[in-house]
Each structure stands twice: as structure tokens, then as C-alpha cells.
Design an enzyme around this catalytic site. Structure first.
Site, PDB file in Angstrom:
ATOM      1  CG  ASP A 122      11.307  10.588  35.816  1.00  0.00           C
ATOM      2  OD1 ASP A 122      11.992  11.690  35.842  1.00  0.00           O
ATOM      3  OD2 ASP A 122      10.464  10.437  36.302  1.00  0.00           O
ATOM      4  CG  LEU A 161       7.784  16.628  43.930  1.00  0.00           C
ATOM      5  CD1 LEU A 161       7.173  16.571  45.004  1.00  0.00           C
ATOM      6  CD2 LEU A 161       8.522  18.139  43.739  1.00  0.00           C
ATOM      7  NE  ARG A 162      11.157   8.369  40.394  1.00  0.00           N
ATOM      8  CZ  ARG A 162      10.009   8.277  39.506  1.00  0.00           C
ATOM      9  NH1 ARG A 162      10.022   8.790  38.433  1.00  0.00           N
ATOM     10  NH2 ARG A 162       9.245   7.539  40.055  1.00  0.00           N
ATOM     11  N   GLY A 163      13.206  14.371  40.556  1.00  0.00           N
ATOM     12  CA  GLY A 163      14.672  15.172  40.366  1.00  0.00           C
ATOM     13  C   GLY A 163      14.914  15.787  41.427  1.00  0.00           C
TER      14      GLY A 163
END
Length: 338
Positions: free
Chosen positions: A192, A275-277
Site C-alpha cells: 500500500d 487516503l493514500r489511494g
């Protein structure tokens, strides 16, 4: 870009056939390093390391302070009137058996105590500053070491602490990992942390395979002649990347609020943690628009990069294989009404 006679010739990036996912992911990370690196998974012998080396060869040189172990940008120097030189963007290969000391650097405690100076021996992270750190077979690397690399890549700094002595230096690099899925995947928590995930496979079409073999044979026999044939397209791509960086740096690309909401809706419907995506998809879409010299992100831009940004964030079960992109594209189509 002239080629030093004692250097091994590098296969031209624009001559690489196929593997569009990998090439696009690498180019976008060079345009905006804050995307967070690329994980390239695919069969052996699919040109992963060849492509990464070809990309580095394509990039413009950078200006550095002479004899500086961290490739420091002269504009960031604490002193004025420093001696400068230019160099190719560094590409550092991380050997599989590398220790943490080799990667991060070491502090000579004895020297520090007896001479009162911070004696720091820089590691591979210092060498990779302002360049690319390439880790082949990253899935076979110790998890702790992968964590260290990802932390430095995300923060842009490397900190070494020993016996109460602490050294901190810039370590801004693009992390590119590659691996063969047969040898195991990275843990989902580590996966991720990579900005993008490109999947590549062996080319199946006989015509393309013949073309690749012919190109490789010609390159091995007459490397400089082969490179000369592609010099014009190489220069054009270098120019395109340089312009895209400049456009992004002056904040010249707009991603509409409506599209930002739709990107977050896709992430939400795919149950992407954190919220990285969302952040990576926003950045990659803007980098792609900049690459095409446009100031406005389109739905087509998002469609092109959304799978690369999200496919590796869907897994909850470590035994489940990474989505080829079908699931992401289905949700994209629903949200965007395609």
C-alpha cells in the site's frame, strides 16, 4: 546525451516494445516523485531492470555540489559560492543481501567520542538522493528493510541514530521495486505504501516477440548505431518530461472538484483503507495531463491511471491475488457513467 566510452551502453527507452503500464508508471513518477514510487510485478525476463536503466539514461542531468556525498542541489547549500558540477541522475541498485548499515549509513562512535566530530559514513540512501533507488526482487527483501526504504522515500529524509548520536540527511528518491509473483507478494501493508503498481507479462504475440529479439540482437552487436537511430525520439521524450515537470511545478494543472469527489467515491466503493489511494490518484492524473501538456485533467486521464494507483490497495486477504484491473475499471465506469 553523449555516451562515455567506458560506460556500458544503455538500451534506449523509446525502443522498448510493449510494457506500456510499466513505462507510464515510471514516467509519471519522474514527472511527480511525490506519487510515491512504483512496484513492478511480472515474469522473469520481461525487461524490468532494462526499462528502469533506460529511463535514468533518458533524464536530464542535475547540478550538484562538487564532492558532496548527498548530491545536494547548489540552491539548497548553506554556503554561498560553492563549487558545482553536473551529473547524470543517480540510479542505485540495492543488492538483495544489503544490511541496514549499508543502506542507511553508519556512525563511527569511536571517532565521535575521541575527536568530538560526527563521523558519518553515508550509505546507499545518500547516494540515491535526487535519483532512483531500484530494488529487484523486493518481495525477497527483509520486511524491516523495505519499511526503512519506504519511510525514507515518503519523508525525503534518512535518520541514523546510534549511542545517542543522530545524523539526518536528505534522501529524496523515487523507489522502484520489482519482483516475480511466483516468489511471493509483499505484505499488503508494505504494498500500500508504493504509489503505483504495474503488472507486466511476457509478450505473447509472435510478431512482437520477433521484433524484440531482432532489436536486442542489433543493440548487442552495434549499440551506438542502434542508440543513434533512436536519439531523436529520446530527445523528444526528455523534452516532454522536462516541460511536464515545469508545468506541474508552477501549479499549472487543474483537477476539478467534481473529479476529486469522483476519485474519492471510487476509493470508497472499493473499500480502500486510508487516503493514500485518493492522494496518489489525484497526483498521477495531474502528472499525466502535464505529460500531454494540458492544464486540465480529463476523465480519460483518470481512467488511464486509476488501476495503477488502486489495484494493490484492494486486498484484505494476503492469499488473494492482486486485481488485474477489472474491479477498479468496473467501479470507475459506474462512478463516471462510462
Amino acid at each position: 546525451m553523449s555516451e562515455a566510452t567506458n560506460e556500458r551502453p544503455v538500451f534506449p527507452f523509446t525502443a522498448i516494445v510493449g510494457q506500456e503500464e510499466m513505462k507510464l508508471a515510471l514516467i509519471l513518477n519522474v514527472i511527480d516523485p511525490k506519487i510515491g514510487g512504483v512496484m513492478i510485478m511480472g515474469d522473469r525476463g520481461t525487461g524490468k531492470s532494462t526499462t528502469v536503466r533506460a529511463l535514468v539514461d533518458l533524464l536530464p542531468e542535475i547540478e550538484v555540489i562538487e564532492n558532496d556525498p548527498f548530491n545536494t542541489d547548489p540552491s539548497e547549500a548553506s554556503e554561498k559560492n560553492v563549487e558545482t558540477t553536473s551529473m547524470k541522475i543517480p540510479m542505485v541498485d540495492l543488492p538483495l543481501g544489503a544490511t541496514e548499515d549499508r543502506v542507511c549509513g553508519t556512525i563511527d562512535i569511536e571517532k565521535a567520542l575521541t575527536e568530538g566530530v560526527k563521523a558519518f559514513e553515508p550509505g546507499l540512501l545518500a547516494k540515491a538522493n535526487r535519483g532512483i533507488l531500484y530494488v529487484d526482487e523486493v518481495n525477497l527483501l527483509d520486511d524491516h528493510l523495505v519499511d526503512v526504504l519506504l519511510d525514507s522515500a515518503a519523508s525525503g529524509w534518512n535518520t541514523v541514530e546510534r549511542e545517542g548520536i543522530s545524523i539526518c540527511h536528505p534522501a529524496r528518491f523515487i523507489l522502484v521495486g520489482s519482483g516475480n509473483p511466483e516468489e511471493g507478494e509483499l505484505r499488503p501493508q508494505l504494498l500500500d505504501r508504493f504509489g503505483m503498481h504495474a503488472q507486466i507479462g511476457t509478450v505473447r504475440e509472435p510478431d512482437l516477440r520477433v521484433k524484440i529479439v531482432e532489436q536486442r540482437t542489433r543493440f548487442d552487436e552495434y549499440p551506438q548505431t542502434f542508440r543513434d537511430e533512436y536519439q531523436e525520439s529520446q530527445n523528444a521524450l526528455t523534452d516532454k518530461i522536462t516541460k511536464a515537470r515545469a508545468l506541474l511545478n508552477k501549479d499549472g494543472v487543474n483537477l476539478s472538484y467534481d473529479f476529486q469527489v469522483k476519485i474519492s467515491q471510487i476509493c470508497s466503493e472499493l473499500n480502500v483503507d486510508g487516503l493514500r489511494g485518493d492522494i496518489v490518484t489525484n497526483r498521477a492524473a495531474k502528472a499525466l495531463a502535464a505529460f500531454d501538456n494540458r492544464e486540465e485533467v480529463t476523465a480519460q486521464d483518470i481512467f488511464k491511471i486509476v488501476t495503477l494507483c488502486l489495484r494493490h490497495r484492494l486486498r484484505k486477504d494476503p492469499l488473494e491475488s492482486i486485481d488485474s484491473g477489472t474491479k477498479v475499471q468496473e467501479v470507475f465506469s459506474t462512478v463516471f457513467g462510462y
